[in-house]
Design an enzyme around this catalytic site. Sequence first.
Site: not given
Ligand code: NAP
Length: 503
Positions: A200, A253-256, A258, A275, A309, A406
Amino acid sequence: MDGSKGLEALGAEARKFISSPKKILIDGEWVNSTSGETFEIYNPATGQVVAHAQSGSKEDVNAAVAAARRAFDDHSEWRKMSPSNRGKLLHRIGDLILKHQDELAQLESLDNGKPVVVAKVADVALAADIFHYMAGWTTKADGGVLDLSVPFTPGTEYHAYTKREPIGVVGQIIPWNFPILMAAWKLAPALACGCTVVLKPAEETPLTALRLAELIQEAGLPKGVLNVVTGFGETTGAPLASHPGVDKVAFTGSTEVGKLIVKAAANDLKKLTLELGGKSPNIILNDADLSKAIPGAASAIFFNQGQTCSAGSRLFIQDKVYDEVVAGIAAYAKGLKMGPGLDPSTQLGPLVSQNQFDRVSGYMAAGKTEGASLATGGGRWGNEGYFVEPTVIINAADSAKVVQEEIFGPVLVATRFSDVDDELVRRANDSVYGLAAGIWSQDVSKIHKLVPRLRAGTVWVNCYNIFDASMPFGGYKQSGWGREMGHQVLNNYLETKAVCIAY
Ligand code: NAP
Ligand code: MG
């Protein structure tokens, strides 16, 4: 379809892809979502709609997981494919990515906003590289032979060995900041290990994952091994994360979010890797070579518009060089050429979305109300698209939101320290995150003393944001579980079977 403005820079292939209807991939077929709903894809440089993607439903996720399960069946073409042939297939995928690198870089820039030149040499090149690197591991998932000494069965001998087997059906959920690279980091090891996948992509940036899936089909992956369902987190991601037919979830994605994934996977104790976010300390010691440290620390935060990230978002500068470093980074920021990502001269593009623009602007405002000041930036750039100025915040308290949370934008928080042992280490580790850290110094013994004291999954010394397929990446503390890349990632996708034969 509107949104043609700014698209002149697209080549013929990217144009053709953009103008074709976007579908989802289930069991080798490109289909519409059962919901019949679509969502808009924006060009972040203009805010205009450039395409529409399918909004995947729970039914689509069910169909995709069922297809992935069939493709994982004992008698399937995929399970019977030799490791060597799996490796050749991965090599073909890497080669196809390179063959289409200009097209993929343009689509990535259009979708995410990042400079097209960077997308080509970093995102797309590294995406190809991980497939080539993982191709070499398909033939090396070795087990071992064990010498048993069982005391309670005298007279019986045993031949025992371990065998590595693919974990099964994997649900992969990825973010928008490095769309093709995140897809590649997830898919390459899963396929190398013989798993099947439902991917996804982030709702903001589905384009390159869809194009990559076409290239993977072209490379000859059997149907059902890779399924791609675009859509929203709540309606597509959540049913995937909790699906009983999924053996393992890999999330970036985000810690939240996660934490939500952990709860979703808990029901049937799925294997899980995460991650997550970061707020990484980047440290400049008095003896650093500032001709390298200043541009290095600036690009550690401004690379990818700060939407990285591992961004070096908390800059710790030792007192003697503090003024020079802050002035140098502010000058660097002012010198960055801003503009649409598709303009080859652009160095800093827009943020990915209106949401992200609002979030980052909110943090810049919070910095002010919490008493911090600005060395440069702090506002919007231009009058269309999602651009913010590269920003350096100074004089913020360690407890301030801009220091602890962040921001995920081109916003650096710079702070002064004097003592390394008692002060710096404590402050640098004062974060719920532990993804990365940086050290700039010419004193090798100071470096070696500091490295083990930093609670972070990666420590870069006299460099920053260097990634390689062979180098494991992942977080301490709330930055995640497990590692991507390197041979370490194979453990995420393999089970170990112990076999014991009496004779
Ligand atoms: P996000 O809101 O956590 O979204 C990540 C993914 O999860 C998206 O595909 C999102 O779908 C999906 N998602 C959202 N809510 C969900 C749920 N309840 N159940 C299952 N999947 C769900 O993060 P983002 O705003 O896209 O990305 C930014 C964050 O990612 C930052 O905090 C960054 O630090 C982190 N990040 C970490 C790394 C690492 O390697 N550690 C790498 C890149 C990014 P939608 O697209 O519909 O929101
Ligand atoms: Mg999101």
